[in-house]
Design an enzyme around this catalytic site. Structure first.
Site, PDB file in Angstrom:
ATOM      1  N   GLU A  25       0.857  -1.135  -0.159  1.00  0.00           N
ATOM      2  CA  GLU A  25      -0.200   0.070  -0.008  1.00  0.00           C
ATOM      3  C   GLU A  25       0.864   1.189  -0.029  1.00  0.00           C
ATOM      4  O   GLU A  25       2.122   1.179   0.389  1.00  0.00           O
ATOM      5  CB  GLU A  25      -0.942  -0.053   1.341  1.00  0.00           C
ATOM      6  N   GLU A 173     -12.506  -2.416   2.491  1.00  0.00           N
ATOM      7  CA  GLU A 173     -13.288  -2.160   3.883  1.00  0.00           C
ATOM      8  C   GLU A 173     -14.338  -1.466   3.637  1.00  0.00           C
ATOM      9  O   GLU A 173     -14.282  -0.301   4.615  1.00  0.00           O
ATOM     10  CB  GLU A 173     -12.016  -1.884   4.911  1.00  0.00           C
ATOM     11  N   GLU A 303      -6.112  -9.455   3.357  1.00  0.00           N
ATOM     12  CA  GLU A 303      -5.061  -8.793   4.237  1.00  0.00           C
ATOM     13  C   GLU A 303      -5.009  -9.635   5.459  1.00  0.00           C
ATOM     14  O   GLU A 303      -6.268 -10.013   5.968  1.00  0.00           O
ATOM     15  CB  GLU A 303      -5.605  -7.261   4.777  1.00  0.00           C
TER      16      GLU A 303
END
Ligand code: AHR
Length: 501
Positions: A25, A173, A303
């Site tokens: 990321e 998310e 993740e």
């Protein structure tokens, strides 16, 4: 003595290579410094990518890389990251340390990184703060071979051929940093956004990943599937995967706990929490089975990993943590769980690849170290693309402190196309060795490779001064006869044994 019964005549599911995937990321030194240093750096690089890091990732056989986030994905506007670098728009990375993101690593650089590593591409789109048009134009930019506006723009920016986007995530998310949506609201948005993810190359259809749950939020999984799945049945390619995120925080989300300074109780607490992955997969999997009994939609754990308090003296927004033998065990346990659930788990992405959370690589200026987690993934790489074998432990005791009970040993076994079996075992005990007798359905095997990651100290880790404190070493404490294999596993160990006839 524990016993492990392997029935090599009973081949189970296929372990997708992508189960050994990674995630990077725009966060801290995960990309900038850790991977991308730019062409003008003194650190040896090819087109800006660190050669030392790329080489180490190639040795790991990284199968797929997820980018650009994480929470960052839902505020990333891809057009800011294309064209001449000096003209690229800057932004504030509000999620991660409030630093200035200069967008010098964008789509072209990500594709170049994946080319150098030799891995598949998994791009996470912006559903939280982006538009359908922006997302669909990104797909056109990357994958269209026509003389369409976005393909022309790509060509102007120096890339003639379209790239392959293997996986595309629609929001990250979305129950939290990606927009705080309800499952029903998100599912409707998913239906809308995914419609415009066009397949410009029907030979290589993009696999679409729907945002799944946080940890044990079964309400999210049920709600999203109830609103979206009926559609999936007739709209081919509507949903290829549903994600799941799970991090291990030994002292809970608020306090997290130190990465390197911990006691035996925290050792068992961490491993106990790592084992919870099995319950999560089973329970979310049962919900998925109600809609998708044929398991066409993969569970994508995009993740996972340990998340500790960041290293003292570092920016808390950068999530930089050390990596000890405890991380090695957490990784070994989790990967064994993924292997055993290969009927449903089609991809998993360790968070994150370099310098962030449970990284496989840490860097400091021009120096680089491989973490204990790196060495576990390196041993386990032989499971990639292999067939899971039926295997079962017996006479293995439960150990631990207070409520933090764990089985002393976990395992998984696979066989590859050349009929080489890979057995991976973990001894979770902080103090005791374990003898293990391994039985096979057939006879006449020989050991062709045996490796171990261990240390006498559970807190052991590699530093830039002592890079070889916890590494993959030869393992010799075994005896193979015509009937069985006898192994003595030291405490605190992850072992890989490869056998064939
Ligand atoms: O990996 C760090 C963060 O954890 C990601 O950005 C987010 O998706 C998750 O909450």
């Amino acid at each position: 003595m524990g016993k492990l019964y392997i029935n090599e005549t009973k081949k189970k599911g296929f372990i997708e290579p992508e189960v050994y995937g990674h995630f990077s990321e725009h966060l801290g030194r995960g990309i900038y410094e850790g991977i991308y240093v730019g062409e003008n750096s003194d650190i040896p690089n090819v087109n800006g990518m660190r050669m030392d890091v790329v080489e180490a990732l190639k040795e790991l056989r990284v199968p797929v890389l997820r980018w650009p986030g994480g929470c960052f994905a839902d505020e990333y506007h891809w057009k800011d990251g294309i064209g001449p670098r000096e003209g690229r728009k800057k932004m504030v990375n509000t999620h991660w340390g409030g630093v200035i993101e200069d967008n010098s690593f964008g789509t072209h650089e990500f594709m170049e990184l994946c080319r150098q590593i030799g891995c598949k591409t998994y791009i996470n789109g912006n559903l939280g703060s982006g538009t359908v048009q922006e997302m669909s134009e990104w797909i056109e930019y990357m994958t269209s071979d026509e003389s369409s506006p976005m393909a022309e723009l790509r060509k102007e920016n120096g890339r003639e051929e379209p790239w392959t986007v293997d996986y595309f995530g629609i929001g990250n998310e979305s129950w939290g940093c990606g927009g705080n949506m309800t499952p029903e609201y998100y599912a409707n948005e998913y239906r809308r956004y995914q419609t415009f993810i066009r397949n410009y190359n029907p030979e290589k259809p993009i696999k679409k990943i729907c945002c799944g749950a946080n940890v044990d939020d079964y309400h999210w999984t049920g709600g999203v599937l109830a609103t979206a799945y009926d559609h999936a049945q007739w709209a081919h390619g509507f949903m290829d995967g549903l994600s799941l995120h799970y991090y291990v925080h030994p002292d809970g989300w608020e306090r997290k706990g130190s990465a390197t300074d911990f006691d035996e109780e925290a050792w068992y607490r961490t491993l106990h929490k790592a084992l919870f992955m099995d319950t999560l997969i089973t329970r979310h999997g049962k919900l998925m089975d109600q809609y998708d009994p044929e398991k066409k939609v993969g569970m994508i754990v995009d993740e996972w990993g340990t998340w500790f308090t960041c290293e003292p003296g570092t920016n808390p927004g950068f999530l930089y943590q050390q990596n000890t033998l405890r991380d090695a065990l957490a990784a070994g346990i989790t990967l064994n769980i993924f292997n055993k659930h290969c009927d449903r788990i089609k991809m998993a992405n360790l968070a994150q690849m370099v310098n962030v959370l449970q990284a496989v690589i840490l860097t400091e200026g021009g120096k680089m170290i491989k973490t204990p987690t790196y060495h576990v993934l390196h041993m386990y790489r032989h499971h990639q693309g292999a067939r899971l074998l039926s295997s079962e432990l017996s006479q293995v005791s439960e150990i631990g402190i207070a409520d933090w009970r764990v089985p002393k040993v976990t395992e998984s076994v696979s066989v590859d196309e050349e009929e080489i079996m890979t057995i991976t075992l973990n001894n979770l005990s902080a103090t005791e060795k374990e003898s293990m007798e391994v039985f096979f359905a057939e006879k006449g095997y020989a050991v062709i490779e045996a490796k171990i990651v261990t240390n006498k100290d559970m807190r052991a880790y590699n530093t830039f001064e002592d890079t070889k404190n916890v590494v993959e070493a030869e393992f010799t404490d075994y005896k193979i006869t015509n009937d069985n294999l006898l192994i003595t596993m030291p405490p605190l160990s992850v072992i890989e044994i490869r056998i064939s006839k």
